[in-house]
Design an enzyme around this catalytic site. Structure first.
Site, PDB file in Angstrom:
ATOM      1  N   GLU A 182      -5.355  -1.573  -8.098  1.00 37.83           N
ATOM      2  CA  GLU A 182      -5.309  -1.492  -9.616  1.00 37.83           C
ATOM      3  C   GLU A 182      -4.133  -0.604  -9.872  1.00 37.83           C
ATOM      4  O   GLU A 182      -4.076  -0.410 -11.353  1.00 37.83           O
ATOM      5  CB  GLU A 182      -6.688  -0.713 -10.032  1.00 37.83           C
ATOM      6  N   SER A 232      -5.690   2.587   3.857  1.00 37.01           N
ATOM      7  CA  SER A 232      -5.808   3.652   4.876  1.00 37.01           C
ATOM      8  C   SER A 232      -6.871   3.634   5.881  1.00 37.01           C
ATOM      9  O   SER A 232      -7.728   2.482   5.749  1.00 37.01           O
ATOM     10  CB  SER A 232      -6.175   5.027   3.967  1.00 37.01           C
ATOM     11  N   CYS A 287       3.383   2.251   5.421  1.00 41.80           N
ATOM     12  CA  CYS A 287       2.661   2.515   6.721  1.00 41.80           C
ATOM     13  C   CYS A 287       3.843   2.279   7.883  1.00 41.80           C
ATOM     14  O   CYS A 287       3.221   2.924   9.260  1.00 41.80           O
ATOM     15  CB  CYS A 287       1.697   1.360   6.883  1.00 41.80           C
TER      16      CYS A 287
END
Length: 505
Positions: A182, A232, A287
């Site tokens: 979002e 995550s 990442c």
């Protein structure tokens, strides 16, 4: 953070081939370069997500039976449209994420490569056939579509990561519901509209913006057969356990703490140039970023730190839409505060802060979320900046005496996403790549992100599930194998009953 209460523009969802509203809750979407918001995003409620799932379910039978070649041609057309709209897409990425435009274009290009790979679906979906596995018996396998599939994607790659997922899913005959971040919704919706323009039928791809309510609906609705996630580790584990508990196939890619090892024989200049982009590109919000450099030998450590310090001094920090800048802002004010707290913790733990980016100022952008590049020396296991994923422009140098010591540290860490080794020694490189307990390895390559026709995924707590993202594993993830064994007895021949278990003897 500033939000203009007079601005009423709200970003909605993309369901059944059109933009729609849904959900009573909204939240601001900020420009990280300024800290200002002139638009909001609607957060889908359960009913809105269920409407998207229903649209995908209704579109599935016809799309499943569409010949793979026709599905592939949609992907080929989408590739062309993405390339034609590259500037427009990159501008939206930069406006909501903050990364510099060149990085946004790079993200888009890597996504386009996955669309291109999905256009090979007719070849990738070919099954296996064996004739005469028994007397006049043939056997073959097919890869059949699963039905409604879903993806939950992160803020840092609002275009590339969704393109890891849904193009291959729909090329395999599935329909898809995408829940992007979002924080960065606009570019994802534009790509969905381009897919419709490319010929993807309404309902085959749906996009719902939202938060945990939307996620939980996707994870628990029995019509959704498979879920892919990138984010995550804490959320990845939740996605995996919840989705599996509801009978879904789940692939959840989590966090990372990627180590780069620099050997005494490495080309220090080239290694440092590579590390600069790996550590500070996209403000470290990757990442596959390199947050830790392990130098073998003190001389190597001294040379690396001195060179990094010199290169950092040349960096330009500012708004991502200025092509003269090397690094933009962090994505949100809370994330800025979180990364800054990591730097504070590193200082308190005793690491030497060689370059302090906490005081950086960008003229005319006082409200932006800017943190300059930070460099630590003397980082040690047990420190917060060693153990935890920072996701910001913070690079730490760890000093060891041997390659074996470096590898033991990497193997002991809970994450196993990516790593790299800088060396001129082929024997050391081969030993490292063969034995390190990490899923993606680079030799003199700091960001070993596989190309589209290989698959992406880490080990240990960087991946929950058995199959990696995109590439060949994506075909396996988004399909079910069915094996058919067929025999046509000779006409007019009456056969007796056989009670032994069938075999090829």
């Amino acid at each position: 953070m500033q939000h203009d209460k007079n601005v009423t523009a709200t970003i909605g969802h993309f369901i059944d081939g059109k933009r729609v509203d849904g959900g009573t809750r909204v939240q601001p979407v900020f420009d990280p370069a300024t800290g200002f918001s002139d638009k909001s995003v609607a957060l889908a409620d359960k009913l809105t997500v269920e409407q998207a799932i229903a649209s995908a379910q209704a579109a599935f039978p016809a799309w499943r039976n569409t010949p793979p070649l026709k599905r592939a041609r949609v992907m080929s057309k989408l590739k062309t449209l993405l390339e034609a709209n590259a500037d427009r897409i990159a501008a939206l990425i930069t406006a909501e994420h903050g990364k510099v435009l060149s990085d946004a274009h790079g993200e888009l290009q890597r996504g386009i490569e996955n669309v291109e790979y999905a256009s090979y679906a007719p070849e990738l979906l070919k099954g296996e056939h064996s004739k005469n596995v028994g007397p006049a018996i043939d056997s073959w396998s097919e890869f059949q579509a699963m039905g409604v599939t879903a993806g939950i994607t992160p803020f840092n790659f609002p275009v590339m990561v969704p393109l890891w997922m849904w193009p291959m899913a729909v090329a395999c005959g599935n329909t898809f519901v995408l829940k992007p971040s979002e924080r960065t919704p606009s570019s994802t919706l534009l790509v969905a509209e381009l897919a419709l323009e490319a010929g993807l039928p309404p309902g085959v791809l749906n996009v719902v913006n939202g938060d945990k309510e939307a996620v939980d609906t996707l994870l628990t609705d029995p019509r959704v057969k498979a879920v892919s996630f990138v984010g995550s580790t804490a959320i990845a584990e939740y996605i995996y356990t919840t989705g599996c508990a509801h009978g879904k196939r789940v692939q959840a890619l989590g966090g990372a703490k990627n180590f780069a090892v620099v050997m005494p024989d490495a080309d220090i200049g080239n290694a440092v140039s590579a590390l600069m982009g790996a550590a500070y590109g996209s403000c470290g919000e990757r990442c596959m970023a390199i947050p830790l450099v392990v130098t073998v030998g003190d001389d190597t450590g001294d040379a690396v730190v001195a060179s990094l310090k010199a290169e950092i001094a040349k960096m330009k920090v500012g708004p991502g839409n200025d092509n003269g800048n090397d690094m933009g802002p962090l994505v949100t004010k809370p994330h800025f505060e979180k990364v800054k707290a990591f730097v504070d913790a590193g200082v308190e733990a005793g690491a030497k802060l060689v370059v302090d980016g906490r005081g950086v100022k960008v003229e005319g952008h006082d409200g932006g979320y800017y943190l300059g590049p930070c460099l630590f020396d003397g980082v040690k296991p047990g420190m917060t900046i060693y153990q935890e994923e920072i996701f910001g422009p913070v690079l730490g140098v760890v000093r060891v005496k041997t390659l074996a010591e470096a590898m033991a540290m990497i193997d002991a860490h809970e994450y196993g996403n990516g790593t790299c080794l800088f060396t001129r020694d082929g024997e050391a490189a081969r030993w490292f790549s063969d034995n390190i307990q990490v899923g993606m390895v680079g030799i003199n390559v700091p960001l070993p992100v596989p190309v589209a026709y290989h698959s992406f995924g880490g080990w240990k707590r960087s991946l929950f599930g058995d199959l990696h993202a995109y590439g060949p594993d994506a075909v396996r993830f988004y399909t079910k194998r069915k094996t058919i064994t067929q025999r046509w007895p000779a006409a007019g021949v009456r056969e007796g009953a056989v009670f032994a278990f069938p075999s090829s003897r």
